[in-house]
Design a protein around this motif. Structure first.
Motif, mmCIF file in Angstrom:
data_model
loop_
_atom_site.group_PDB
_atom_site.id
_atom_site.type_symbol
_atom_site.label_atom_id
_atom_site.label_comp_id
_atom_site.label_asym_id
_atom_site.label_seq_id
_atom_site.Cartn_x
_atom_site.Cartn_y
_atom_site.Cartn_z
ATOM 1 N N ARG A 18 -10.381 -2.817 6.972
ATOM 2 C CA ARG A 18 -10.050 -3.588 8.178
ATOM 3 C C ARG A 18 -8.585 -3.973 8.276
ATOM 4 O O ARG A 18 -8.083 -4.197 9.373
ATOM 5 C CB ARG A 18 -10.893 -4.859 8.233
ATOM 6 C CG ARG A 18 -12.369 -4.616 8.478
ATOM 7 C CD ARG A 18 -13.114 -5.911 8.736
ATOM 8 N NE ARG A 18 -12.955 -6.906 7.699
ATOM 9 C CZ ARG A 18 -13.697 -7.015 6.601
ATOM 10 N NH1 ARG A 18 -14.668 -6.152 6.383
ATOM 11 N NH2 ARG A 18 -13.486 -7.955 5.721
ATOM 12 N N ARG A 19 -7.897 -4.077 7.138
ATOM 13 C CA ARG A 19 -6.510 -4.549 7.183
ATOM 14 C C ARG A 19 -5.738 -4.038 5.974
ATOM 15 O O ARG A 19 -6.332 -3.608 5.001
ATOM 16 C CB ARG A 19 -6.445 -6.051 7.276
ATOM 17 C CG ARG A 19 -7.043 -6.814 6.119
ATOM 18 C CD ARG A 19 -6.880 -8.297 6.267
ATOM 19 N NE ARG A 19 -7.920 -9.229 6.480
ATOM 20 C CZ ARG A 19 -9.231 -9.082 6.507
ATOM 21 N NH1 ARG A 19 -9.764 -7.939 6.387
ATOM 22 N NH2 ARG A 19 -10.055 -10.080 6.649
ATOM 23 N N PRO A 20 -4.415 -4.103 6.042
ATOM 24 C CA PRO A 20 -3.599 -3.645 4.900
ATOM 25 C C PRO A 20 -3.898 -4.476 3.654
ATOM 26 O O PRO A 20 -4.278 -5.647 3.741
ATOM 27 C CB PRO A 20 -2.159 -3.872 5.357
ATOM 28 C CG PRO A 20 -2.219 -4.081 6.819
ATOM 29 C CD PRO A 20 -3.588 -4.565 7.158
ATOM 30 N N TRP A 21 -3.692 -3.864 2.498
ATOM 31 C CA TRP A 21 -3.959 -4.535 1.232
ATOM 32 C C TRP A 21 -3.184 -5.842 1.125
ATOM 33 O O TRP A 21 -3.701 -6.831 0.615
ATOM 34 C CB TRP A 21 -3.641 -3.616 0.063
ATOM 35 C CG TRP A 21 -3.981 -4.217 -1.252
ATOM 36 C CD1 TRP A 21 -3.108 -4.620 -2.220
ATOM 37 C CD2 TRP A 21 -5.285 -4.512 -1.766
ATOM 38 N NE1 TRP A 21 -3.788 -5.135 -3.294
ATOM 39 C CE2 TRP A 21 -5.132 -5.079 -3.037
ATOM 40 C CE3 TRP A 21 -6.574 -4.346 -1.254
ATOM 41 C CZ2 TRP A 21 -6.214 -5.489 -3.816
ATOM 42 C CZ3 TRP A 21 -7.648 -4.743 -2.029
ATOM 43 C CH2 TRP A 21 -7.459 -5.313 -3.294
ATOM 44 N N SER A 22 -1.962 -5.873 1.618
ATOM 45 C CA SER A 22 -1.153 -7.099 1.531
ATOM 46 C C SER A 22 -1.791 -8.256 2.296
ATOM 47 O O SER A 22 -1.518 -9.419 1.995
ATOM 48 C CB SER A 22 0.265 -6.846 2.041
ATOM 49 O OG SER A 22 0.224 -6.447 3.402
ATOM 50 N N ALA A 23 -2.643 -7.959 3.269
ATOM 51 C CA ALA A 23 -3.294 -9.001 4.064
ATOM 52 C C ALA A 23 -4.677 -9.376 3.522
ATOM 53 O O ALA A 23 -5.301 -10.311 4.024
ATOM 54 C CB ALA A 23 -3.408 -8.558 5.518
ATOM 55 N N VAL A 24 -5.159 -8.641 2.530
ATOM 56 C CA VAL A 24 -6.467 -8.944 1.938
ATOM 57 C C VAL A 24 -6.301 -10.157 1.025
ATOM 58 O O VAL A 24 -5.423 -10.184 0.167
ATOM 59 C CB VAL A 24 -7.013 -7.732 1.148
ATOM 60 C CG1 VAL A 24 -8.272 -8.102 0.383
ATOM 61 C CG2 VAL A 24 -7.273 -6.566 2.099
ATOM 62 N N ARG A 25 -7.133 -11.153 1.211
ATOM 63 C CA ARG A 25 -7.058 -12.387 0.433
ATOM 64 C C ARG A 25 -8.224 -12.474 -0.539
ATOM 65 O O ARG A 25 -9.365 -12.149 -0.209
ATOM 66 C CB ARG A 25 -7.079 -13.615 1.365
ATOM 67 C CG ARG A 25 -5.949 -13.635 2.358
ATOM 68 C CD ARG A 25 -4.622 -13.907 1.654
ATOM 69 N NE ARG A 25 -3.508 -13.764 2.555
ATOM 70 C CZ ARG A 25 -2.540 -12.865 2.417
ATOM 71 N NH1 ARG A 25 -2.543 -12.038 1.408
ATOM 72 N NH2 ARG A 25 -1.562 -12.809 3.276
ATOM 73 N N MET A 26 -7.914 -12.939 -1.728
ATOM 74 C CA MET A 26 -8.919 -13.034 -2.779
ATOM 75 C C MET A 26 -10.068 -13.952 -2.370
ATOM 76 O O MET A 26 -11.223 -13.667 -2.655
ATOM 77 C CB MET A 26 -8.277 -13.511 -4.086
ATOM 78 C CG MET A 26 -7.199 -12.573 -4.610
ATOM 79 S SD MET A 26 -7.863 -11.032 -5.195
ATOM 80 C CE MET A 26 -8.259 -11.489 -6.862
ATOM 81 N N VAL A 27 -9.769 -15.029 -1.695
ATOM 82 C CA VAL A 27 -10.808 -15.968 -1.283
ATOM 83 C C VAL A 27 -11.785 -15.288 -0.320
ATOM 84 O O VAL A 27 -12.993 -15.512 -0.386
ATOM 85 C CB VAL A 27 -10.192 -17.264 -0.691
ATOM 86 C CG1 VAL A 27 -9.462 -17.010 0.608
ATOM 87 C CG2 VAL A 27 -11.246 -18.328 -0.546
#
Length: 119
Positions: A18-27
């Motif tokens: 759905r989104r770039p890895w940099s925008a993926v949040r662990m929470v």
């Protein structure tokens, strides 16, 4: 913990779609997997560890498909054709497999693994 690990990898893969890895949040990954953020950190150590595991899972899945194609019936030509068809399909379906095979990593993907992976 194998169930939590797979759930976390599934959630991370879905987030990456759905989104770039940099925008993926662990929470977000932890919540989507139905586990605590601490469980995620215990399992992978951090976002880099999660990225390495995600890439490793993609590579393992690709290689398992190659093994299945090679184990199929027929002669050398048929098995080679099956491997080529599997490779094309896997690369089309999975951006991580495509990047592993071509070396073309985009900013949307986790950074490629550097050096030997921890055992």
């Amino acid at each position: 913990m194998a169930g939590a690990r797979e759930s976390l990898l599934d959630a991370a893969g879905a987030a990456l779609a759905r989104r770039p890895w940099s925008a993926v949040r662990m929470v977000e990954v932890a919540a989507a997997a139905g586990v605590s953020r601490q469980t995620l950190y215990n399992e992978f150590g951090g976002k880099d560890g999660l990225a390495r595991a995600l890439v490793r899972r993609a590579a393992d899945g690709y290689l398992a498909g190659v093994e299945r194609a090679l184990a199929g019936g027929g002669g050398d030509w048929e098995r080679l054709t099956a491997v080529a068809e599997w490779t094309a399909a896997a690369a089309q379906q999975d951006a991580l497999v495509r990047a592993l095979l071509t070396g073309c990593w985009s900013e949307r993907l986790p950074a490629p693994p550097r050096g030997p992976a921890p055992v």
